[in-house]
Design a protein around this motif. Structure first.
Motif, PDB file in Angstrom:
ATOM      1  N   ILE A 139      47.667 -17.551  -0.980  1.00  0.00           N
ATOM      2  CA  ILE A 139      48.092 -16.432  -1.832  1.00  0.00           C
ATOM      3  C   ILE A 139      49.426 -16.762  -2.488  1.00  0.00           C
ATOM      4  CG2 ILE A 139      48.746 -13.979  -1.871  1.00  0.00           C
ATOM      5  CD1 ILE A 139      45.747 -14.494  -1.342  1.00  0.00           C
ATOM      6  N   ILE A 140      50.348 -17.306  -1.710  1.00  0.00           N
ATOM      7  CA  ILE A 140      51.658 -17.675  -2.251  1.00  0.00           C
ATOM      8  C   ILE A 140      51.489 -18.742  -3.327  1.00  0.00           C
ATOM      9  CG2 ILE A 140      53.901 -18.694  -1.692  1.00  0.00           C
ATOM     10  CD1 ILE A 140      53.519 -17.422   1.140  1.00  0.00           C
ATOM     11  N   SER A 141      50.641 -19.717  -3.075  1.00  0.00           N
ATOM     12  CA  SER A 141      50.372 -20.778  -4.040  1.00  0.00           C
ATOM     13  C   SER A 141      49.872 -20.203  -5.362  1.00  0.00           C
ATOM     14  CB  SER A 141      49.348 -21.753  -3.454  1.00  0.00           C
ATOM     15  OG  SER A 141      49.021 -22.751  -4.365  1.00  0.00           O
ATOM     16  N   GLU A 142      48.957 -19.249  -5.279  1.00  0.00           N
ATOM     17  CA  GLU A 142      48.421 -18.631  -6.492  1.00  0.00           C
ATOM     18  C   GLU A 142      49.488 -17.817  -7.225  1.00  0.00           C
ATOM     19  OE1 GLU A 142      44.989 -16.455  -5.191  1.00  0.00           O
ATOM     20  OE2 GLU A 142      43.826 -18.288  -4.846  1.00  0.00           O
ATOM     21  N   ARG A 143      50.322 -17.094  -6.481  1.00  0.00           N
ATOM     22  CA  ARG A 143      51.392 -16.311  -7.113  1.00  0.00           C
ATOM     23  C   ARG A 143      52.387 -17.207  -7.829  1.00  0.00           C
ATOM     24  NH1 ARG A 143      51.832 -10.931  -5.901  1.00  0.00           N
ATOM     25  NH2 ARG A 143      54.041 -10.936  -6.376  1.00  0.00           N
ATOM     26  N   LEU A 144      52.653 -18.375  -7.259  1.00  0.00           N
ATOM     27  CA  LEU A 144      53.600 -19.309  -7.866  1.00  0.00           C
ATOM     28  C   LEU A 144      52.983 -20.106  -9.004  1.00  0.00           C
ATOM     29  CD1 LEU A 144      55.346 -20.665  -4.647  1.00  0.00           C
ATOM     30  CD2 LEU A 144      56.277 -19.024  -6.290  1.00  0.00           C
ATOM     31  N   GLY A 145      51.657 -20.087  -9.101  1.00  0.00           N
ATOM     32  CA  GLY A 145      50.987 -20.825 -10.159  1.00  0.00           C
ATOM     33  C   GLY A 145      50.829 -22.301  -9.862  1.00  0.00           C
ATOM     34  N   HIS A 146      50.889 -22.661  -8.589  1.00  0.00           N
ATOM     35  CA  HIS A 146      50.691 -24.054  -8.227  1.00  0.00           C
ATOM     36  C   HIS A 146      49.219 -24.418  -8.404  1.00  0.00           C
ATOM     37  CE1 HIS A 146      54.465 -24.027  -5.438  1.00  0.00           C
ATOM     38  NE2 HIS A 146      54.777 -24.110  -6.720  1.00  0.00           N
ATOM     39  N   ALA A 147      48.967 -25.649  -8.828  1.00  0.00           N
ATOM     40  CA  ALA A 147      47.596 -26.106  -9.055  1.00  0.00           C
ATOM     41  C   ALA A 147      46.822 -26.197  -7.744  1.00  0.00           C
ATOM     42  CB  ALA A 147      47.606 -27.465  -9.754  1.00  0.00           C
ATOM     43  N   SER A 148      47.516 -26.438  -6.640  1.00  0.00           N
ATOM     44  CA  SER A 148      46.836 -26.546  -5.352  1.00  0.00           C
ATOM     45  C   SER A 148      47.755 -26.036  -4.251  1.00  0.00           C
ATOM     46  CB  SER A 148      46.433 -27.991  -5.065  1.00  0.00           C
ATOM     47  OG  SER A 148      47.583 -28.754  -4.771  1.00  0.00           O
ATOM     48  N   ILE A 149      47.139 -25.686  -3.135  1.00  0.00           N
ATOM     49  CA  ILE A 149      47.908 -25.245  -1.976  1.00  0.00           C
ATOM     50  C   ILE A 149      48.722 -26.406  -1.406  1.00  0.00           C
ATOM     51  CG2 ILE A 149      46.056 -25.657  -0.317  1.00  0.00           C
ATOM     52  CD1 ILE A 149      46.963 -23.094   1.124  1.00  0.00           C
ATOM     53  N   THR A 150      48.285 -27.634  -1.665  1.00  0.00           N
ATOM     54  CA  THR A 150      49.009 -28.814  -1.196  1.00  0.00           C
ATOM     55  C   THR A 150      50.426 -28.839  -1.762  1.00  0.00           C
ATOM     56  OG1 THR A 150      46.929 -30.012  -1.089  1.00  0.00           O
ATOM     57  CG2 THR A 150      48.941 -31.333  -1.073  1.00  0.00           C
ATOM     58  N   ARG A 151      50.557 -28.514  -3.028  1.00  0.00           N
ATOM     59  CA  ARG A 151      51.889 -28.488  -3.650  1.00  0.00           C
ATOM     60  C   ARG A 151      52.776 -27.465  -2.947  1.00  0.00           C
ATOM     61  NH1 ARG A 151      55.309 -30.211  -7.114  1.00  0.00           N
ATOM     62  NH2 ARG A 151      56.451 -28.893  -8.562  1.00  0.00           N
ATOM     63  N   THR A 152      52.233 -26.288  -2.685  1.00  0.00           N
ATOM     64  CA  THR A 152      52.997 -25.248  -1.999  1.00  0.00           C
ATOM     65  C   THR A 152      53.413 -25.724  -0.609  1.00  0.00           C
ATOM     66  OG1 THR A 152      51.683 -23.613  -3.178  1.00  0.00           O
ATOM     67  CG2 THR A 152      52.969 -22.817  -1.308  1.00  0.00           C
ATOM     68  N   MET A 153      52.484 -26.352   0.094  1.00  0.00           N
ATOM     69  CA  MET A 153      52.780 -26.827   1.438  1.00  0.00           C
ATOM     70  C   MET A 153      53.845 -27.925   1.418  1.00  0.00           C
ATOM     71  SD  MET A 153      50.962 -24.921   3.309  1.00  0.00           S
ATOM     72  CE  MET A 153      50.946 -25.679   4.899  1.00  0.00           C
ATOM     73  N   ASN A 154      53.812 -28.792   0.403  1.00  0.00           N
ATOM     74  CA  ASN A 154      54.823 -29.848   0.303  1.00  0.00           C
ATOM     75  C   ASN A 154      56.206 -29.272   0.056  1.00  0.00           C
ATOM     76  OD1 ASN A 154      52.983 -31.904   0.735  1.00  0.00           O
ATOM     77  ND2 ASN A 154      52.659 -32.291  -1.447  1.00  0.00           N
ATOM     78  N   ILE A 155      56.285 -28.212  -0.750  1.00  0.00           N
ATOM     79  CA  ILE A 155      57.580 -27.629  -1.089  1.00  0.00           C
ATOM     80  C   ILE A 155      58.103 -26.737   0.037  1.00  0.00           C
ATOM     81  CG2 ILE A 155      58.783 -26.061  -2.675  1.00  0.00           C
ATOM     82  CD1 ILE A 155      56.826 -27.058  -4.869  1.00  0.00           C
ATOM     83  N   TYR A 156      57.214 -25.942   0.625  1.00  0.00           N
ATOM     84  CA  TYR A 156      57.640 -24.920   1.587  1.00  0.00           C
ATOM     85  C   TYR A 156      57.202 -25.222   3.012  1.00  0.00           C
ATOM     86  CZ  TYR A 156      58.698 -22.472  -2.680  1.00  0.00           C
ATOM     87  OH  TYR A 156      59.213 -22.147  -3.899  1.00  0.00           O
ATOM     88  N   GLY A 157      56.797 -26.451   3.288  1.00  0.00           N
ATOM     89  CA  GLY A 157      56.333 -26.817   4.629  1.00  0.00           C
ATOM     90  C   GLY A 157      57.361 -26.545   5.704  1.00  0.00           C
ATOM     91  N   HIS A 158      58.638 -26.794   5.415  1.00  0.00           N
ATOM     92  CA  HIS A 158      59.678 -26.572   6.416  1.00  0.00           C
ATOM     93  C   HIS A 158      59.778 -25.100   6.796  1.00  0.00           C
ATOM     94  CE1 HIS A 158      61.713 -25.735   2.623  1.00  0.00           C
ATOM     95  NE2 HIS A 158      62.625 -25.086   3.311  1.00  0.00           N
ATOM     96  N   VAL A 159      59.582 -24.217   5.840  1.00  0.00           N
ATOM     97  CA  VAL A 159      59.619 -22.785   6.122  1.00  0.00           C
ATOM     98  C   VAL A 159      58.387 -22.390   6.920  1.00  0.00           C
ATOM     99  CG1 VAL A 159      59.714 -20.471   5.103  1.00  0.00           C
ATOM    100  CG2 VAL A 159      60.937 -22.354   4.018  1.00  0.00           C
ATOM    101  N   LEU A 160      57.236 -22.975   6.561  1.00  0.00           N
ATOM    102  CA  LEU A 160      55.999 -22.675   7.274  1.00  0.00           C
ATOM    103  C   LEU A 160      56.070 -23.139   8.721  1.00  0.00           C
ATOM    104  CD1 LEU A 160      53.467 -23.486   4.462  1.00  0.00           C
ATOM    105  CD2 LEU A 160      53.746 -21.273   5.572  1.00  0.00           C
ATOM    106  N   SER A 161      56.756 -24.253   8.978  1.00  0.00           N
ATOM    107  CA  SER A 161      56.850 -24.724  10.363  1.00  0.00           C
ATOM    108  C   SER A 161      57.676 -23.753  11.203  1.00  0.00           C
ATOM    109  CB  SER A 161      57.429 -26.139  10.422  1.00  0.00           C
ATOM    110  OG  SER A 161      58.764 -26.155   9.961  1.00  0.00           O
TER     111      SER A 161
END
Length: 143
Positions: A91-113
């Motif tokens: 959902i966050i990935s779509e709100r940010l307009g990222h082409a894939s969830i992978t991009r979101t995970m690469n940018i925000y992975g530290h927060v997700l951990s």
């Protein structure tokens, strides 16, 4: 271009602002752009210059003696707040307009951990209770 949902509170505030803008818009009959209705407009009824929101934000930070952050950092703040509230990364990935969830995970992975660690700690409350052991009370922060 993408569509995102706005909260009920934001929609209510925009509704109030729209009423205000229509009143102000009618007062600017002489100077406003006759072909467009800009929801956010300058004192002449014209669209803001592109840097106007940034300049307003910079002055807001100075006026309230807040630490300077780039206007774009509000996007990162939004994503981080949503992650910490448990919103799914897709959902966050779509709100940010990222082409894939992978991009979101690469940018925000530290927060997700960090959010994952908090999720794991919630088992400390649930599992001892299931085993008949009274769970520890979560720490409370006093204000």
């Amino acid at each position: 271009m993408r569509r995102i949902s706005l909260s009920d509170a934001v929609c209510a505030q925009l509704g109030e602002y729209y009423t205000f803008a229509l009143q102000k818009w009618s007062l600017l009959e002489q100077t406003r752009n006759q072909n467009h209705f800009f929801v956010f407009f300058n004192q002449y009824g014209q669209a803001f210059y592109p840097e106007s929101p940034y300049l307003w934000f910079r002055n807001f930070l100075k006026k309230h003696q807040l630490r300077y952050i780039k206007f774009h950092d509000l996007r990162h703040t939004s994503a981080t707040l949503l992650i910490n509230q448990g919103v799914h990364a897709k959902i966050i990935s779509e709100r940010l307009g990222h082409a894939s969830i992978t991009r979101t995970m690469n940018i925000y992975g530290h927060v997700l951990s960090k959010a994952d660690k908090e999720a794991a700690n919630k088992f400390d409350l649930a599992l001892p209770f299931l085993a008949g052991i009274k769970p520890k009370e979560p720490e409370r922060y006093s204000e």
